[in-house]
Design an enzyme around this catalytic site. Structure first.
Site, PDB file in Angstrom:
ATOM      1  N   ASP A 136       0.860  -1.304   0.073  1.00  0.00           N
ATOM      2  CA  ASP A 136      -0.049   0.098   0.036  1.00  0.00           C
ATOM      3  C   ASP A 136       1.000   1.286  -0.016  1.00  0.00           C
ATOM      4  O   ASP A 136       1.878   1.337   0.770  1.00  0.00           O
ATOM      5  CB  ASP A 136      -0.783  -0.070   1.209  1.00  0.00           C
ATOM      6  CG  ASP A 136      -1.901   1.158   1.403  1.00  0.00           C
ATOM      7  OD1 ASP A 136      -2.163   1.735   0.390  1.00  0.00           O
ATOM      8  OD2 ASP A 136      -2.056   1.744   2.805  1.00  0.00           O
ATOM      9  N   CYS A 177       1.494   2.944   3.582  1.00  0.00           N
ATOM     10  CA  CYS A 177       1.612   2.282   4.645  1.00  0.00           C
ATOM     11  C   CYS A 177       3.161   2.386   5.300  1.00  0.00           C
ATOM     12  O   CYS A 177       3.997   2.231   4.248  1.00  0.00           O
ATOM     13  CB  CYS A 177       1.487   0.652   4.424  1.00  0.00           C
ATOM     14  SG  CYS A 177       2.380  -0.547   5.248  1.00  0.00           S
ATOM     15  N   CYS A 194       5.396  -0.912   4.856  1.00  0.00           N
ATOM     16  CA  CYS A 194       5.601  -0.657   3.254  1.00  0.00           C
ATOM     17  C   CYS A 194       6.792  -0.003   2.849  1.00  0.00           C
ATOM     18  O   CYS A 194       7.354  -0.529   1.912  1.00  0.00           O
ATOM     19  CB  CYS A 194       4.280  -0.635   2.524  1.00  0.00           C
ATOM     20  SG  CYS A 194       2.772  -1.578   2.898  1.00  0.00           S
ATOM     21  N   ARG A 220      -5.099  -0.199   1.788  1.00  0.00           N
ATOM     22  CA  ARG A 220      -5.639  -0.609   3.022  1.00  0.00           C
ATOM     23  C   ARG A 220      -7.154   0.284   3.317  1.00  0.00           C
ATOM     24  O   ARG A 220      -8.066  -0.423   4.011  1.00  0.00           O
ATOM     25  CB  ARG A 220      -4.827  -0.449   4.389  1.00  0.00           C
ATOM     26  CG  ARG A 220      -3.586  -1.110   4.138  1.00  0.00           C
ATOM     27  CD  ARG A 220      -2.678  -1.058   5.475  1.00  0.00           C
ATOM     28  NE  ARG A 220      -2.492   0.306   5.532  1.00  0.00           N
ATOM     29  CZ  ARG A 220      -1.689   1.033   6.576  1.00  0.00           C
ATOM     30  NH1 ARG A 220      -1.346   0.372   7.553  1.00  0.00           N
ATOM     31  NH2 ARG A 220      -1.629   2.412   6.636  1.00  0.00           N
TER      32      ARG A 220
END
Length: 265
Positions: free
Chosen positions: A154, A157, A160, A184
């Site tokens: 994502d 994120c 991430c 998300r």
């Protein structure tokens, strides 16, 4: 739709946390079966079809419209591993009247064996293998490819972004990273679609991971398909990292730990 096979996990009781089985039992509905059982009957194919038909009818009767794809016999007599469109995989009985969440643990040998783990991994392996590489954003390994991982990611994120910041190190360790989209929240969907609609997806991904609001003309893109795939594989957060064999090795892992987890050492 209000139903999900994983919507109501049953917490593990305190006695399980003190039991040797706690190494293989996670909080969920647990079915314990003596090891050594197998289902190799000659009419397994017919049984599969009858289970699918019965389960589909029972789901429809309860207002659940998702399509059942398959029901595969497990090592536990009368229990089948079910894959369905729009739902994480789950277990059912021969009558298709009951849905079982969680793991099946085989006991009786030297150590407990989670027979559901192999089924989960096999399902993920086949599903990920079927995704066209052109639909992913791929960061190839440098030099010899020692491992390939799939990462649902994502743009917004934090972990991430942390994983992405180590991409050069990850690739240098011989690991190829194949990104799939997993926004998300709805606010992240346009950002992920913009990445996949960019002429240079890798450049767009790099910019997005640094917080840049990537813009691109709308196009046909696989974001919704990736989200549906993630749901079927039980993805609940990002990053969600899978090996080529379909094993989920966790969320964010530092490059060195990721290399160890996927055998790229």
């Amino acid at each position: 739709m209000s139903f999900s096979p994983f919507s109501k996990a049953i917490p593990t009781a305190d006695k399980f946390s003190r039991n040797p089985l706690s190494r293989v039992i996670m909080g969920a509905l647990l079915v314990i079966v003596a090891a050594g059982c197998s289902n190799n009957s000659a009419d397994a194919t017919n049984s599969n079809a009858s289970v699918v038909t019965a389960l589909q009818a029972n789901l429809n009767a309860s207002g659940i419209e998702e399509k059942i794809v398959s029901a595969v016999p497990t090592d536990m007599d009368g229990i089948y591993w079910v894959t369905a469109e729009g739902l994480p995989a789950f277990f059912t009985d021969k009558s298709g009247k009951h849905i079982i969440q969680g793991q099946i643990i085989a006991v009786g040998d030297a150590a407990p064996v989670d027979i559901s783990a192999a089924l989960v991994a096999s399902t993920a392996q086949e599903a990920l293998k079927a995704v066209d590489k052109k639909e992913m954003v791929i960061y190839p390994a440098k030099g010899t490819t020692k491992a390939v991982v799939y990462a649902f990611t994502d743009a917004d994120c934090g972990y991430c972004r942390k994983l992405h910041s180590e991409m050069d190190d990850i690739n240098a360790r011989g690991i190829e990273v194949r990104y799939l989209a997993w926004p998300r929240g709805q606010e992240s969907v346009p950002k992920m679609e913009a990445i996949w609609c960019s002429q240079d997806r890798k450049a767009a991904m790099n910019q997005a991971k640094m917080g840049t609001n990537v813009q691109a003309p709308s196009c046909a893109n696989p974001v919704q398909a990736h989200m549906a795939l993630g749901s079927r594989l039980g993805v609940r957060g990002t990053p969600a990292i899978f090996t080529e064999a379909g094993e989920q090795v966790g969320g964010y892992l530092p490059a060195a730990e990721l290399a160890q987890a996927v055998g790229a050492i």
